[in-house]
Scaffold this active site. Sequence first.
Site, mmCIF file in Angstrom:
data_model
loop_
_atom_site.group_PDB
_atom_site.id
_atom_site.type_symbol
_atom_site.label_atom_id
_atom_site.label_comp_id
_atom_site.label_asym_id
_atom_site.label_seq_id
_atom_site.Cartn_x
_atom_site.Cartn_y
_atom_site.Cartn_z
ATOM 1 C CG ASP A 58 51.841 38.084 94.053
ATOM 2 O OD1 ASP A 58 51.043 38.725 94.778
ATOM 3 O OD2 ASP A 58 52.118 38.429 92.884
ATOM 4 C CG ASN A 100 56.128 38.632 83.299
ATOM 5 O OD1 ASN A 100 56.796 38.932 82.316
ATOM 6 N ND2 ASN A 100 56.513 38.890 84.535
ATOM 7 C CD GLN A 167 55.157 36.821 91.993
ATOM 8 O OE1 GLN A 167 55.578 37.847 92.520
ATOM 9 N NE2 GLN A 167 53.908 36.708 91.581
ATOM 10 N NE ARG A 197 43.576 40.466 86.033
ATOM 11 C CZ ARG A 197 44.786 40.440 86.598
ATOM 12 N NH1 ARG A 197 45.502 39.329 86.583
ATOM 13 N NH2 ARG A 197 45.278 41.508 87.175
ATOM 14 C CG ASP A 199 49.186 38.565 86.358
ATOM 15 O OD1 ASP A 199 48.493 39.306 87.069
ATOM 16 O OD2 ASP A 199 50.385 38.311 86.582
ATOM 17 C CD GLU A 241 47.464 43.329 85.835
ATOM 18 O OE1 GLU A 241 47.506 43.990 86.877
ATOM 19 O OE2 GLU A 241 48.338 42.493 85.540
HETATM 20 C C1 NOJ Z 1 48.864 41.592 88.774
HETATM 21 C C2 NOJ Z 1 47.984 40.946 89.791
HETATM 22 O O1 NOJ Z 1 46.716 41.557 89.773
HETATM 23 C C3 NOJ Z 1 48.680 41.091 91.127
HETATM 24 O O2 NOJ Z 1 47.844 40.691 92.173
HETATM 25 C C4 NOJ Z 1 49.965 40.296 91.081
HETATM 26 O O3 NOJ Z 1 50.668 40.506 92.278
HETATM 27 C C5 NOJ Z 1 50.842 40.714 89.902
HETATM 28 N N1 NOJ Z 1 50.115 40.869 88.670
HETATM 29 C C6 NOJ Z 1 51.923 39.695 89.646
HETATM 30 O O4 NOJ Z 1 51.355 38.524 89.120
#
Ligand code: NOJ
Length: 539
Positions: A58, A100, A167, A197, A199, A241
């Site tokens: 990812d 997370n 993940q 940030r 996430d 986020e």
């Molecule tokens: C948000 C991130 O901006 C995105 O790119 C990612 O795939 C997901 N979170 C999982 O970490």
Amino acid sequence: MDWYRDAIIYEVRVRSYSDGNGDGIGDFRGLIGKLDYIRDLGVTAIWILPFYPSPLTDDGYDIADYLGVHPDCGTLEDFEEFLAEAHRRDLQVITELVLNHTSDRHPWFQRARGAPPGSPERDWYVWSDTPERYQDVRIIFQDFEPSNWTWDEQAGAYFWHRFYRTQPDLNFASPDVRRAMLEVVDFWLGMGVDGLRLDAVPYLFEREGTTCDNLPETHAFLRELRAHIDARHPGRMLLAEANLWPEEAAAYFGEKGDECHMAFNFPIMPRLYLALATGDRTPVSWILGRMPPLPPGAQWATFLRNHDELTLEMVTPAERALMHEVYAADRRAIVNLGIRRRLAPLCGGDRRKIELLTTLLLALPGTPVLYYGDEIGMGDDLSLPDRYGVRTPMQWSAEPFAGVSATEPALPVVAEPPFSYVDVNVAAQDPYPDSLLNWTRRALATRADMAELFGRGGMTLVDTENAHVLAFLRDYAFRTVLVVANFACTPQAADLALTRYSGRVPADLGSGERWPALTADPYRVTLGPYGVYWLELTR
Ligand code: NOJ
Ligand code: CA
């Protein structure tokens, strides 16, 4: 203190920005070489996407080691030099804290899947004997994952994941997990990183019978994290986020301002594009009217585009359908619920639309976040999978490989007109005052001249009968700026209810050009198609 409220943030994918060692992948050495460009653009902070050791399922949001640097990007020493060089230029650095989930390659997960059920090691992740638990939880990567549970042969159990099955979600109910994450925070902030940030922050905890989003437990952990940072790393910033409606997103500031300093303004983002698509300001004025008051020190992070799809989770199905029709005529552009396109293609390459949206980005309440490449109007590549099409290499010049690398980049540069690197690049735009690049530099300078007003000032909508036109005031410490924007593709006139400011003389922020004074009557403004003004109401 509160530097983030006066900041302009520039988001960079290190792997796409500049390749320092000629292996086709951008790295910290390359990025260091571009810091002067970034400073001269007029931004004040850099947010860099994940650069940690990772199997990259990812794009690095699947971390296998939180305390290292992926060899593609360089070494820890390279990162430290990047940090020092950024600071030397008064640029703040924001990195990613992926709380997370980890990669399934992370030693924590490897240990957990082999550990006996119920043991502390096993408990670092979320396990189940059935995939029936937490049935009320939505699937985020709905194009790719059929379930939030995946069977693990070795563990003999299902593990929980809100994103890809590579993940696994960490189990924040485990005190060991919470402690480990605070150590990660200490490592990077101790080194001098200015902001993190957070996430995917709404998903930290799980509880049966809930959507598992925004649980009180999650907010409690954020208060713990904030207290930890305030005590050990004062002046650093946490950016949430959380793709949510205004009140829920604002909850990440904490009721008492004791959670995150910043949160992305997800609600307003799609509505700017919606207004542009319909020529009607209503979606924007409606959501601006719904923005809750913020606790002291809290700040929205406003953005037009980023490295993900333009998410459409927080609009109605009808609005989503309209957005798909207007902005995703090529159906390959749709991923999950959103649209994987960059700013310039979304605007059909129309400079007027780009300037309209960018001016609003800079003038609306909050700290603006610009996505690398949008300052020159870069395009995207829909032939690439997932969201990689909006992550292609920075286009520096018309030289081979866009000047980003001495060899063929791992992710191809955009080579198709009209956004190809031959047509759209920094070197071609730099010498021309009217290029998008130089327009953007001037717009950022204008905002920076009034950083406090735009970053900290109040916002009041101004009444006008003309629904194509959005008008609002920003004010701070006895200064007032009027912003007027026309979302229509036709010229418009609008009468603005500004009698309270009778006698004031509007002065264009960019040029200083003065307009006729306001009177006791409504003030009439005419705008060209997609026209936008920012005017100080001088005394
Ligand atoms: C948000 C991130 O901006 C995105 O790119 C990612 O795939 C997901 N979170 C999982 O970490
Ligand atoms: Ca490299």
